[in-house]
Design a protein around this motif. Structure first.
Motif, PDB file in Angstrom:
ATOM      1  N   ALA A 105       0.832  -1.202   0.000  1.00 37.25           N
ATOM      2  CA  ALA A 105       0.000   0.000   0.000  1.00 37.25           C
ATOM      3  C   ALA A 105       0.871   1.259   0.000  1.00 37.25           C
ATOM      4  CB  ALA A 105      -0.929  -0.009   1.214  1.00 37.25           C
ATOM      5  N   ILE A 106       1.935   1.243   0.795  1.00 34.05           N
ATOM      6  CA  ILE A 106       2.851   2.394   0.830  1.00 34.05           C
ATOM      7  C   ILE A 106       3.529   2.558  -0.524  1.00 34.05           C
ATOM      8  CG2 ILE A 106       4.930   3.352   1.895  1.00 34.05           C
ATOM      9  CD1 ILE A 106       4.147   1.793   4.450  1.00 34.05           C
ATOM     10  N   ASP A 107       3.945   1.449  -1.110  1.00 32.99           N
ATOM     11  CA  ASP A 107       4.621   1.478  -2.404  1.00 32.99           C
ATOM     12  C   ASP A 107       3.752   2.122  -3.479  1.00 32.99           C
ATOM     13  OD1 ASP A 107       6.510   0.856  -4.463  1.00 32.99           O
ATOM     14  OD2 ASP A 107       5.390  -0.962  -4.925  1.00 32.99           O
ATOM     15  N   ILE A 108       2.500   1.668  -3.612  1.00 31.56           N
ATOM     16  CA  ILE A 108       1.651   2.231  -4.667  1.00 31.56           C
ATOM     17  C   ILE A 108       1.218   3.655  -4.341  1.00 31.56           C
ATOM     18  CG2 ILE A 108       0.896  -0.009  -5.530  1.00 31.56           C
ATOM     19  CD1 ILE A 108      -1.754   0.365  -4.090  1.00 31.56           C
ATOM     20  N   ALA A 109       1.193   4.007  -3.055  1.00 31.60           N
ATOM     21  CA  ALA A 109       0.897   5.397  -2.693  1.00 31.60           C
ATOM     22  C   ALA A 109       2.011   6.311  -3.184  1.00 31.60           C
ATOM     23  CB  ALA A 109       0.738   5.525  -1.180  1.00 31.60           C
ATOM     24  N   MET A 110       3.252   5.908  -2.941  1.00 31.81           N
ATOM     25  CA  MET A 110       4.394   6.706  -3.391  1.00 31.81           C
ATOM     26  C   MET A 110       4.379   6.853  -4.905  1.00 31.81           C
ATOM     27  SD  MET A 110       6.272   7.560  -0.715  1.00 31.81           S
ATOM     28  CE  MET A 110       6.683   7.011   0.967  1.00 31.81           C
ATOM     29  N   ARG A 111       4.138   5.754  -5.601  1.00 33.83           N
ATOM     30  CA  ARG A 111       4.180   5.790  -7.066  1.00 33.83           C
ATOM     31  C   ARG A 111       3.020   6.593  -7.653  1.00 33.83           C
ATOM     32  NH1 ARG A 111       5.283   0.033  -9.610  1.00 33.83           N
ATOM     33  NH2 ARG A 111       4.413  -0.945  -7.746  1.00 33.83           N
ATOM     34  N   ALA A 112       1.912   6.653  -6.913  1.00 33.22           N
ATOM     35  CA  ALA A 112       0.746   7.387  -7.414  1.00 33.22           C
ATOM     36  C   ALA A 112       0.897   8.894  -7.293  1.00 33.22           C
ATOM     37  CB  ALA A 112      -0.505   6.931  -6.669  1.00 33.22           C
ATOM     38  N   ILE A 113       1.658   9.360  -6.310  1.00 33.76           N
ATOM     39  CA  ILE A 113       1.701  10.814  -6.064  1.00 33.76           C
ATOM     40  C   ILE A 113       3.019  11.482  -6.454  1.00 33.76           C
ATOM     41  CG2 ILE A 113       0.055  10.589  -4.166  1.00 33.76           C
ATOM     42  CD1 ILE A 113       2.412  11.111  -2.228  1.00 33.76           C
ATOM     43  N   LEU A 114       4.095  10.698  -6.654  1.00 28.83           N
ATOM     44  CA  LEU A 114       5.400  11.320  -6.850  1.00 28.83           C
ATOM     45  C   LEU A 114       5.817  11.409  -8.310  1.00 28.83           C
ATOM     46  CD1 LEU A 114       7.504   9.723  -3.948  1.00 28.83           C
ATOM     47  CD2 LEU A 114       6.335  11.942  -3.987  1.00 28.83           C
ATOM     48  N   TYR A 130      10.855   2.990   4.331  1.00 29.97           N
ATOM     49  CA  TYR A 130      10.301   4.270   3.878  1.00 29.97           C
ATOM     50  C   TYR A 130      11.225   4.988   2.889  1.00 29.97           C
ATOM     51  CZ  TYR A 130       6.831   3.960   7.678  1.00 29.97           C
ATOM     52  OH  TYR A 130       5.814   3.562   8.510  1.00 29.97           O
ATOM     53  N   VAL A 131      12.481   5.136   3.252  1.00 28.48           N
ATOM     54  CA  VAL A 131      13.419   5.853   2.377  1.00 28.48           C
ATOM     55  C   VAL A 131      13.573   5.140   1.036  1.00 28.48           C
ATOM     56  CG1 VAL A 131      15.842   6.535   2.081  1.00 28.48           C
ATOM     57  CG2 VAL A 131      14.652   7.065   4.217  1.00 28.48           C
ATOM     58  N   PRO A 132      13.827   3.825   1.018  1.00 27.68           N
ATOM     59  CA  PRO A 132      13.929   3.148  -0.277  1.00 27.68           C
ATOM     60  C   PRO A 132      12.660   3.239  -1.122  1.00 27.68           C
ATOM     61  CG  PRO A 132      14.853   1.771   1.455  1.00 27.68           C
ATOM     62  CD  PRO A 132      14.184   2.919   2.127  1.00 27.68           C
ATOM     63  N   MET A 133      11.489   3.214  -0.489  1.00 22.62           N
ATOM     64  CA  MET A 133      10.248   3.299  -1.263  1.00 22.62           C
ATOM     65  C   MET A 133      10.109   4.650  -1.961  1.00 22.62           C
ATOM     66  SD  MET A 133       7.298   1.314   0.876  1.00 22.62           S
ATOM     67  CE  MET A 133       7.282  -0.472   1.010  1.00 22.62           C
ATOM     68  N   VAL A 134      10.519   5.706  -1.288  1.00 23.98           N
ATOM     69  CA  VAL A 134      10.515   7.030  -1.925  1.00 23.98           C
ATOM     70  C   VAL A 134      11.470   7.035  -3.114  1.00 23.98           C
ATOM     71  CG1 VAL A 134      11.069   9.475  -1.621  1.00 23.98           C
ATOM     72  CG2 VAL A 134       9.861   8.244   0.185  1.00 23.98           C
ATOM     73  N   GLN A 135      12.658   6.485  -2.913  1.00 23.52           N
ATOM     74  CA  GLN A 135      13.666   6.464  -3.976  1.00 23.52           C
ATOM     75  C   GLN A 135      13.200   5.625  -5.166  1.00 23.52           C
ATOM     76  OE1 GLN A 135      16.806   4.961  -1.438  1.00 23.52           O
ATOM     77  NE2 GLN A 135      17.771   6.976  -1.259  1.00 23.52           N
ATOM     78  N   ALA A 137      10.286   5.187  -6.175  1.00 25.71           N
ATOM     79  CA  ALA A 137       9.221   5.901  -6.881  1.00 25.71           C
ATOM     80  C   ALA A 137       9.742   7.157  -7.576  1.00 25.71           C
ATOM     81  CB  ALA A 137       8.099   6.268  -5.908  1.00 25.71           C
ATOM     82  N   GLY A 138      11.054   7.395  -7.487  1.00 26.48           N
ATOM     83  CA  GLY A 138      11.647   8.552  -8.151  1.00 26.48           C
ATOM     84  C   GLY A 138      11.673   9.812  -7.311  1.00 26.48           C
ATOM     85  N   GLY A 139      11.237   9.697  -6.049  1.00 25.09           N
ATOM     86  CA  GLY A 139      11.220  10.858  -5.173  1.00 25.09           C
ATOM     87  C   GLY A 139      12.525  11.042  -4.419  1.00 25.09           C
ATOM     88  N   VAL A 140      12.552  12.102  -3.633  1.00 27.20           N
ATOM     89  CA  VAL A 140      13.732  12.435  -2.836  1.00 27.20           C
ATOM     90  C   VAL A 140      13.342  12.416  -1.364  1.00 27.20           C
ATOM     91  CG1 VAL A 140      15.507  14.166  -2.331  1.00 27.20           C
ATOM     92  CG2 VAL A 140      14.644  13.891  -4.684  1.00 27.20           C
ATOM     93  N   PRO A 141      13.894  11.500  -0.578  1.00 23.09           N
ATOM     94  CA  PRO A 141      13.576  11.480   0.854  1.00 23.09           C
ATOM     95  C   PRO A 141      14.321  12.573   1.605  1.00 23.09           C
ATOM     96  CG  PRO A 141      15.125   9.721   0.324  1.00 23.09           C
ATOM     97  CD  PRO A 141      14.778  10.389  -0.975  1.00 23.09           C
ATOM     98  N   ILE A 142      13.592  13.301   2.433  1.00 24.04           N
ATOM     99  CA  ILE A 142      14.188  14.341   3.282  1.00 24.04           C
ATOM    100  C   ILE A 142      14.017  13.878   4.729  1.00 24.04           C
ATOM    101  CG2 ILE A 142      14.169  16.771   3.963  1.00 24.04           C
ATOM    102  CD1 ILE A 142      14.932  16.294   1.022  1.00 24.04           C
ATOM    103  N   GLN A 143      15.118  13.400   5.328  1.00 25.17           N
ATOM    104  CA  GLN A 143      15.041  12.822   6.662  1.00 25.17           C
ATOM    105  C   GLN A 143      15.121  13.897   7.742  1.00 25.17           C
ATOM    106  OE1 GLN A 143      17.208  11.074   4.084  1.00 25.17           O
ATOM    107  NE2 GLN A 143      17.680   9.136   5.109  1.00 25.17           N
ATOM    108  N   VAL A 144      14.205  13.814   8.685  1.00 24.00           N
ATOM    109  CA  VAL A 144      14.171  14.732   9.821  1.00 24.00           C
ATOM    110  C   VAL A 144      14.361  13.918  11.094  1.00 24.00           C
ATOM    111  CG1 VAL A 144      12.838  16.461  11.086  1.00 24.00           C
ATOM    112  CG2 VAL A 144      12.584  16.268   8.611  1.00 24.00           C
ATOM    113  N   GLN A 145      15.345  14.284  11.882  1.00 23.02           N
ATOM    114  CA  GLN A 145      15.667  13.520  13.078  1.00 23.02           C
ATOM    115  C   GLN A 145      14.907  14.054  14.293  1.00 23.02           C
ATOM    116  OE1 GLN A 145      19.922  13.220  13.654  1.00 23.02           O
ATOM    117  NE2 GLN A 145      20.307  12.943  11.472  1.00 23.02           N
ATOM    118  N   THR A 146      14.202  13.160  14.952  1.00 19.81           N
ATOM    119  CA  THR A 146      13.539  13.532  16.203  1.00 19.81           C
ATOM    120  C   THR A 146      14.493  13.275  17.367  1.00 19.81           C
ATOM    121  OG1 THR A 146      12.554  11.325  16.315  1.00 19.81           O
ATOM    122  CG2 THR A 146      11.224  13.087  15.339  1.00 19.81           C
TER     123      THR A 146
END
Length: 392
Positions: A105-114, A130-135, A137-146
Protein backbone atom coordinates in the motif's frame (compact mmCIF):
# COMPACT_ATOMS: atom_id res chain seq x y z
CA UNK A 1 31.46 -11.55 -24.74
CA UNK A 2 31.32 -11.15 -20.96
CA UNK A 3 28.96 -8.47 -19.69
CA UNK A 4 30.37 -5.65 -17.58
CA UNK A 5 29.59 -6.07 -13.90
CA UNK A 6 26.21 -4.49 -12.98
CA UNK A 7 25.79 -3.19 -16.54
CA UNK A 8 22.18 -4.29 -16.67
CA UNK A 9 21.15 -2.90 -13.29
CA UNK A 10 19.46 0.44 -12.74
CA UNK A 11 21.31 3.06 -10.74
CA UNK A 12 18.65 2.90 -8.01
CA UNK A 13 18.90 -0.90 -7.73
CA UNK A 14 22.70 -0.78 -7.59
CA UNK A 15 22.75 1.80 -4.82
CA UNK A 16 19.83 0.48 -2.78
CA UNK A 17 21.03 -0.68 0.64
CA UNK A 18 19.82 -4.00 2.07
CA UNK A 19 17.73 -3.93 5.23
CA UNK A 20 19.87 -3.41 8.33
CA UNK A 21 17.50 -5.59 10.34
CA UNK A 22 18.23 -8.76 8.36
CA UNK A 23 21.90 -8.85 9.37
CA UNK A 24 21.06 -9.61 12.99
CA UNK A 25 18.26 -12.02 12.13
CA UNK A 26 20.70 -13.98 9.97
CA UNK A 27 23.33 -14.03 12.72
CA UNK A 28 20.81 -15.19 15.32
CA UNK A 29 19.43 -17.90 13.00
CA UNK A 30 22.76 -19.72 13.12
CA UNK A 31 22.95 -19.79 16.92
CA UNK A 32 21.29 -21.97 19.52
CA UNK A 33 19.45 -20.71 22.59
CA UNK A 34 18.93 -17.18 21.26
CA UNK A 35 16.14 -15.06 22.72
CA UNK A 36 14.98 -12.69 20.02
CA UNK A 37 13.65 -9.25 20.86
CA UNK A 38 14.18 -8.27 17.27
CA UNK A 39 11.27 -9.61 15.27
CA UNK A 40 8.54 -7.09 14.54
CA UNK A 41 5.60 -9.46 14.56
CA UNK A 42 3.15 -10.77 17.14
CA UNK A 43 4.00 -13.99 18.94
CA UNK A 44 0.30 -14.89 18.90
CA UNK A 45 -1.09 -17.35 16.35
CA UNK A 46 -3.85 -16.00 14.12
CA UNK A 47 -7.23 -16.63 15.76
CA UNK A 48 -8.75 -20.03 14.99
CA UNK A 49 -11.96 -18.57 13.58
CA UNK A 50 -9.88 -16.53 11.12
CA UNK A 51 -7.87 -19.56 10.04
CA UNK A 52 -11.08 -21.57 9.75
CA UNK A 53 -12.59 -18.93 7.46
CA UNK A 54 -9.61 -19.27 5.11
CA UNK A 55 -9.89 -23.06 5.17
CA UNK A 56 -13.62 -22.88 4.43
CA UNK A 57 -13.00 -20.55 1.50
CA UNK A 58 -10.64 -23.15 0.02
CA UNK A 59 -13.07 -26.00 0.65
CA UNK A 60 -15.78 -24.03 -1.11
CA UNK A 61 -13.51 -23.53 -4.11
CA UNK A 62 -13.00 -19.78 -3.75
CA UNK A 63 -9.64 -19.84 -5.50
CA UNK A 64 -10.20 -17.34 -8.33
CA UNK A 65 -9.13 -13.72 -8.60
CA UNK A 66 -11.22 -11.22 -6.71
CA UNK A 67 -11.99 -7.72 -7.94
CA UNK A 68 -8.77 -5.75 -8.25
CA UNK A 69 -9.67 -3.58 -5.27
CA UNK A 70 -10.61 -6.61 -3.18
CA UNK A 71 -13.73 -8.54 -2.22
CA UNK A 72 -16.69 -6.11 -2.14
CA UNK A 73 -17.80 -7.50 1.23
CA UNK A 74 -14.31 -7.01 2.69
CA UNK A 75 -14.16 -3.42 1.45
CA UNK A 76 -17.59 -2.84 2.99
CA UNK A 77 -16.33 -4.25 6.28
CA UNK A 78 -13.18 -2.09 6.17
CA UNK A 79 -15.35 0.97 5.54
CA UNK A 80 -17.55 0.00 8.50
CA UNK A 81 -14.46 -0.58 10.67
CA UNK A 82 -13.05 2.88 9.88
CA UNK A 83 -16.39 4.48 10.74
CA UNK A 84 -16.89 2.54 13.98
CA UNK A 85 -13.31 2.75 15.27
CA UNK A 86 -12.23 6.21 14.14
CA UNK A 87 -15.31 8.08 12.93
CA UNK A 88 -14.10 8.37 9.32
CA UNK A 89 -16.29 7.62 6.31
CA UNK A 90 -14.79 6.04 3.19
CA UNK A 91 -16.72 4.78 0.18
CA UNK A 92 -16.07 1.03 -0.11
CA UNK A 93 -16.57 1.24 -3.86
CA UNK A 94 -14.13 4.04 -4.68
CA UNK A 95 -11.90 4.84 -1.69
CA UNK A 96 -10.77 1.46 -0.30
CA UNK A 97 -8.19 -0.92 -1.82
CA UNK A 98 -7.16 -4.27 -0.35
CA UNK A 99 -3.40 -4.74 -0.80
CA UNK A 100 -0.67 -7.32 -0.30
CA UNK A 101 0.31 -6.07 3.13
CA UNK A 102 0.67 -2.47 4.25
CA UNK A 103 4.07 -2.35 2.52
CA UNK A 104 2.50 -2.69 -0.92
CA UNK A 105 0.00 0.00 0.00
CA UNK A 106 2.85 2.39 0.83
CA UNK A 107 4.62 1.48 -2.40
CA UNK A 108 1.65 2.23 -4.67
CA UNK A 109 0.90 5.40 -2.69
CA UNK A 110 4.39 6.71 -3.39
CA UNK A 111 4.18 5.79 -7.07
CA UNK A 112 0.75 7.39 -7.41
CA UNK A 113 1.70 10.81 -6.06
CA UNK A 114 5.40 11.32 -6.85
CA UNK A 115 7.03 12.76 -9.93
CA UNK A 116 10.83 12.62 -10.28
CA UNK A 117 12.41 15.07 -7.83
CA UNK A 118 9.39 15.45 -5.56
CA UNK A 119 10.40 15.49 -1.90
CA UNK A 120 8.88 13.39 0.88
CA UNK A 121 9.65 14.24 4.49
CA UNK A 122 10.61 11.12 6.44
CA UNK A 123 10.41 11.39 10.23
CA UNK A 124 13.18 9.35 11.85
CA UNK A 125 13.69 6.93 13.50
CA UNK A 126 11.43 5.12 11.05
CA UNK A 127 10.65 1.78 9.45
CA UNK A 128 13.54 0.77 7.21
CA UNK A 129 11.53 0.66 3.96
CA UNK A 130 10.30 4.27 3.88
CA UNK A 131 13.42 5.85 2.38
CA UNK A 132 13.93 3.15 -0.28
CA UNK A 133 10.25 3.30 -1.26
CA UNK A 134 10.51 7.03 -1.92
CA UNK A 135 13.67 6.46 -3.98
CA UNK A 136 12.13 3.61 -5.97
CA UNK A 137 9.22 5.90 -6.88
CA UNK A 138 11.65 8.55 -8.15
CA UNK A 139 11.22 10.86 -5.17
CA UNK A 140 13.73 12.44 -2.84
CA UNK A 141 13.58 11.48 0.85
CA UNK A 142 14.19 14.34 3.28
CA UNK A 143 15.04 12.82 6.66
CA UNK A 144 14.17 14.73 9.82
CA UNK A 145 15.67 13.52 13.08
CA UNK A 146 13.54 13.53 16.20
CA UNK A 147 15.00 13.69 19.71
CA UNK A 148 14.81 11.35 22.66
CA UNK A 149 14.15 14.41 24.87
CA UNK A 150 10.81 14.73 23.03
CA UNK A 151 10.11 10.97 23.18
CA UNK A 152 11.00 10.92 19.48
CA UNK A 153 7.95 12.99 18.53
CA UNK A 154 8.22 15.43 15.64
CA UNK A 155 7.97 19.13 16.49
CA UNK A 156 6.10 21.56 14.19
CA UNK A 157 9.19 23.76 13.97
CA UNK A 158 11.22 20.83 12.62
CA UNK A 159 8.76 20.33 9.78
CA UNK A 160 8.68 24.02 8.91
CA UNK A 161 12.46 24.04 8.58
CA UNK A 162 12.60 21.39 5.85
CA UNK A 163 9.53 22.16 3.74
CA UNK A 164 10.42 23.49 0.29
CA UNK A 165 8.59 24.12 -2.98
CA UNK A 166 9.43 20.54 -3.94
CA UNK A 167 7.84 18.99 -0.85
CA UNK A 168 4.94 16.76 -1.85
CA UNK A 169 4.16 14.74 1.25
CA UNK A 170 5.02 13.74 4.80
CA UNK A 171 5.44 10.10 5.78
CA UNK A 172 3.99 9.57 9.25
CA UNK A 173 3.90 6.44 11.40
CA UNK A 174 1.98 6.62 14.69
CA UNK A 175 2.30 4.54 16.81
CA UNK A 176 5.84 4.50 15.58
CA UNK A 177 8.13 1.69 14.57
CA UNK A 178 10.75 1.54 16.15
CA UNK A 179 10.11 3.90 19.10
CA UNK A 180 6.51 3.13 20.05
CA UNK A 181 5.82 6.87 20.35
CA UNK A 182 2.29 8.00 19.47
CA UNK A 183 1.05 11.46 18.54
CA UNK A 184 -2.01 12.58 20.47
CA UNK A 185 -4.91 14.60 19.05
CA UNK A 186 -3.38 18.00 19.88
CA UNK A 187 -0.07 17.06 18.27
CA UNK A 188 -1.86 15.80 15.16
CA UNK A 189 -3.81 19.06 14.94
CA UNK A 190 -0.54 21.01 15.00
CA UNK A 191 0.82 18.82 12.21
CA UNK A 192 -2.43 19.22 10.24
CA UNK A 193 -2.13 23.02 10.36
CA UNK A 194 1.29 22.82 8.71
CA UNK A 195 0.08 20.35 6.10
CA UNK A 196 -2.81 22.63 5.13
CA UNK A 197 -0.63 25.74 5.16
CA UNK A 198 1.79 24.24 2.64
CA UNK A 199 -0.78 22.26 0.63
CA UNK A 200 0.82 18.87 1.35
CA UNK A 201 -0.29 15.26 1.55
CA UNK A 202 0.37 12.80 4.36
CA UNK A 203 0.95 9.09 3.96
CA UNK A 204 -0.20 7.90 7.38
CA UNK A 205 1.03 4.43 8.31
CA UNK A 206 -1.44 3.40 11.02
CA UNK A 207 -0.70 -0.32 11.00
CA UNK A 208 -0.28 -0.26 14.82
CA UNK A 209 -3.51 1.63 15.52
CA UNK A 210 -5.03 -1.38 17.30
CA UNK A 211 -2.09 -1.60 19.71
CA UNK A 212 -2.39 1.41 22.03
CA UNK A 213 -2.23 1.34 25.81
CA UNK A 214 -2.78 4.60 27.69
CA UNK A 215 -5.10 6.85 25.69
CA UNK A 216 -7.65 6.66 22.91
CA UNK A 217 -6.16 6.53 19.43
CA UNK A 218 -6.75 9.42 17.04
CA UNK A 219 -6.53 8.60 13.35
CA UNK A 220 -5.06 11.45 11.31
CA UNK A 221 -7.87 11.72 8.70
CA UNK A 222 -10.36 12.26 11.54
CA UNK A 223 -8.75 15.67 12.14
CA UNK A 224 -10.78 18.41 10.35
CA UNK A 225 -9.33 19.14 6.92
CA UNK A 226 -7.13 16.03 6.82
CA UNK A 227 -9.36 13.41 5.24
CA UNK A 228 -8.77 14.85 1.76
CA UNK A 229 -5.03 15.17 2.39
CA UNK A 230 -4.35 11.74 3.91
CA UNK A 231 -3.51 8.40 2.35
CA UNK A 232 -4.25 6.06 5.22
CA UNK A 233 -2.28 2.82 5.32
CA UNK A 234 -3.30 -0.06 7.56
CA UNK A 235 -3.74 -3.81 7.57
CA UNK A 236 -4.13 -7.01 9.53
CA UNK A 237 -0.54 -8.01 10.29
CA UNK A 238 0.00 -6.42 13.68
CA UNK A 239 -3.34 -5.95 15.43
CA UNK A 240 -4.84 -9.22 14.20
CA UNK A 241 -1.61 -11.28 14.30
CA UNK A 242 -1.77 -12.01 10.56
CA UNK A 243 1.75 -11.16 9.35
CA UNK A 244 2.15 -14.14 7.05
CA UNK A 245 -1.23 -13.62 5.40
CA UNK A 246 0.17 -10.50 3.69
CA UNK A 247 -2.98 -8.43 3.73
CA UNK A 248 -3.28 -4.69 4.12
CA UNK A 249 -5.52 -1.91 2.92
CA UNK A 250 -5.43 1.73 1.95
CA UNK A 251 -8.14 4.37 2.33
CA UNK A 252 -7.79 7.58 0.36
CA UNK A 253 -9.82 10.22 -1.50
CA UNK A 254 -11.23 8.91 -4.78
CA UNK A 255 -8.81 10.81 -7.05
CA UNK A 256 -5.81 9.30 -5.27
CA UNK A 257 -7.26 5.82 -4.71
CA UNK A 258 -8.22 5.60 -8.40
CA UNK A 259 -4.62 6.28 -9.41
CA UNK A 260 -3.34 3.78 -6.84
CA UNK A 261 -5.77 1.14 -8.11
CA UNK A 262 -4.38 1.43 -11.65
CA UNK A 263 -0.87 0.71 -10.36
CA UNK A 264 -2.19 -2.11 -8.19
CA UNK A 265 -3.98 -3.66 -11.20
CA UNK A 266 -0.85 -3.82 -13.29
CA UNK A 267 1.61 -4.78 -10.56
CA UNK A 268 -0.38 -7.21 -8.39
CA UNK A 269 -3.86 -7.88 -9.88
CA UNK A 270 -5.42 -8.55 -6.45
CA UNK A 271 -4.56 -9.68 -2.95
CA UNK A 272 -4.73 -13.44 -2.16
CA UNK A 273 -8.35 -14.60 -2.14
CA UNK A 274 -8.26 -16.91 0.90
CA UNK A 275 -6.47 -14.23 2.94
CA UNK A 276 -9.27 -11.80 2.11
CA UNK A 277 -11.89 -14.22 3.46
CA UNK A 278 -9.77 -14.60 6.59
CA UNK A 279 -9.59 -10.82 7.03
CA UNK A 280 -13.34 -10.57 6.64
CA UNK A 281 -13.77 -12.90 9.62
CA UNK A 282 -11.14 -10.97 11.61
CA UNK A 283 -13.04 -7.70 11.23
CA UNK A 284 -16.43 -9.26 11.95
CA UNK A 285 -15.57 -11.45 14.92
CA UNK A 286 -11.95 -10.92 15.98
CA UNK A 287 -12.29 -7.93 18.29
CA UNK A 288 -12.11 -9.86 21.56
CA UNK A 289 -8.88 -11.58 20.48
CA UNK A 290 -7.32 -8.20 19.70
CA UNK A 291 -8.33 -6.92 23.13
CA UNK A 292 -6.71 -9.94 24.79
CA UNK A 293 -3.47 -9.36 22.89
CA UNK A 294 -3.42 -5.68 23.88
CA UNK A 295 -3.80 -6.60 27.57
CA UNK A 296 -0.86 -8.99 27.29
CA UNK A 297 1.30 -6.47 25.44
CA UNK A 298 0.55 -3.82 28.07
CA UNK A 299 1.82 -6.08 30.86
CA UNK A 300 4.96 -6.90 28.89
CA UNK A 301 5.55 -3.25 27.99
CA UNK A 302 5.32 -2.13 31.60
CA UNK A 303 7.75 -4.82 32.71
CA UNK A 304 10.37 -4.32 30.00
CA UNK A 305 10.44 -0.52 30.24
CA UNK A 306 10.71 -0.59 34.04
CA UNK A 307 13.43 -3.24 33.82
CA UNK A 308 15.47 -1.31 31.26
CA UNK A 309 15.43 1.80 33.43
CA UNK A 310 16.46 -0.25 36.46
CA UNK A 311 19.52 -1.72 34.71
CA UNK A 312 20.64 1.67 33.42
CA UNK A 313 19.19 1.73 29.91
CA UNK A 314 17.04 4.86 29.92
CA UNK A 315 13.76 4.18 28.15
CA UNK A 316 10.62 6.28 27.62
CA UNK A 317 7.20 4.65 27.99
CA UNK A 318 5.90 3.86 24.46
CA UNK A 319 2.26 4.68 23.87
CA UNK A 320 1.66 2.01 21.25
CA UNK A 321 2.99 -0.75 18.96
CA UNK A 322 5.12 -3.44 20.65
CA UNK A 323 8.57 -1.87 20.73
CA UNK A 324 10.75 -0.34 23.44
CA UNK A 325 13.61 1.90 22.33
CA UNK A 326 16.08 2.17 25.22
CA UNK A 327 19.25 4.26 25.14
CA UNK A 328 22.52 2.34 25.39
CA UNK A 329 24.70 5.46 25.43
CA UNK A 330 25.68 4.82 29.08
CA UNK A 331 27.58 1.70 27.97
CA UNK A 332 29.93 3.64 25.72
CA UNK A 333 29.13 1.33 22.80
CA UNK A 334 27.55 2.22 19.51
CA UNK A 335 24.22 0.64 18.62
CA UNK A 336 25.91 -1.82 16.27
CA UNK A 337 28.58 -2.77 18.80
CA UNK A 338 26.04 -3.26 21.58
CA UNK A 339 23.78 -5.45 19.44
CA UNK A 340 26.62 -7.60 18.12
CA UNK A 341 28.30 -8.13 21.49
CA UNK A 342 25.01 -8.80 23.28
CA UNK A 343 24.13 -11.46 20.70
CA UNK A 344 27.53 -13.16 20.79
CA UNK A 345 28.03 -13.02 24.56
CA UNK A 346 24.50 -13.44 25.95
CA UNK A 347 22.49 -14.84 23.01
CA UNK A 348 19.95 -12.01 23.02
CA UNK A 349 19.01 -10.52 19.64
CA UNK A 350 18.01 -6.86 19.41
CA UNK A 351 18.08 -4.41 16.50
CA UNK A 352 20.59 -1.53 16.52
CA UNK A 353 18.74 1.77 16.49
CA UNK A 354 20.79 3.38 13.75
CA UNK A 355 19.29 1.10 11.08
CA UNK A 356 16.13 3.19 11.53
CA UNK A 357 17.95 6.46 10.85
CA UNK A 358 20.71 8.56 12.32
CA UNK A 359 18.60 9.71 15.27
CA UNK A 360 18.32 6.09 16.35
CA UNK A 361 22.03 5.83 17.04
CA UNK A 362 22.78 5.16 20.70
CA UNK A 363 19.58 3.12 21.02
CA UNK A 364 18.33 -0.40 20.34
CA UNK A 365 14.90 -1.62 19.32
CA UNK A 366 13.47 -4.35 21.50
CA UNK A 367 10.21 -6.04 20.59
CA UNK A 368 8.07 -7.20 23.49
CA UNK A 369 5.98 -9.34 21.15
CA UNK A 370 7.34 -12.43 22.85
CA UNK A 371 6.37 -14.21 26.05
CA UNK A 372 6.86 -12.50 29.41
CA UNK A 373 9.07 -15.42 30.49
CA UNK A 374 11.34 -14.87 27.49
CA UNK A 375 11.45 -11.14 28.17
CA UNK A 376 12.37 -11.74 31.82
CA UNK A 377 15.23 -14.03 30.81
CA UNK A 378 16.40 -11.59 28.12
CA UNK A 379 16.51 -8.71 30.64
CA UNK A 380 18.45 -10.93 33.07
CA UNK A 381 21.04 -11.65 30.37
CA UNK A 382 21.22 -7.99 29.37
CA UNK A 383 21.83 -6.99 32.99
CA UNK A 384 24.68 -9.50 33.17
CA UNK A 385 26.09 -8.12 29.91
CA UNK A 386 26.05 -4.54 31.23
CA UNK A 387 27.61 -5.53 34.55
CA UNK A 388 30.47 -7.23 32.67
CA UNK A 389 31.00 -4.09 30.60
CA UNK A 390 31.17 -1.96 33.73
CA UNK A 391 33.66 -4.28 35.42
CA UNK A 392 36.20 -3.96 32.61
Amino acid sequence: MELAKNSHLSKIARELKPSGIRKFFDLAAGMEGVISLGVGEPDFVTSWSVREAAILSLEQGNTSYTANAGLPELRNEISHYMQQQFGIEYSPNSEVIVTVGASQAIDIAMRAILDPGDEVIIIEPCFVSYVPMVQLAGGVPIQVQTLKENDFKILPSQLEEVITKKTKAIMLCSPNNPTGSMLNKKELEELAAIVEKHDLLVIADEIYAELVYDEEYTSLPSIPGMRERTILISGFSKGFAMTGWRLGFVCAPMEISSAMLKIHQYAIMCAPTMAQYAALEALRNGRSDVDDMVKSYRRRRNFIVQSFNEIGLTCHMPGGAFYAFPSIESTGLSSQEFAEQLLLQESVAVVPGDVFGESGNGHIRCSYATSLEQIQEAVKRMKHFIENLQSK
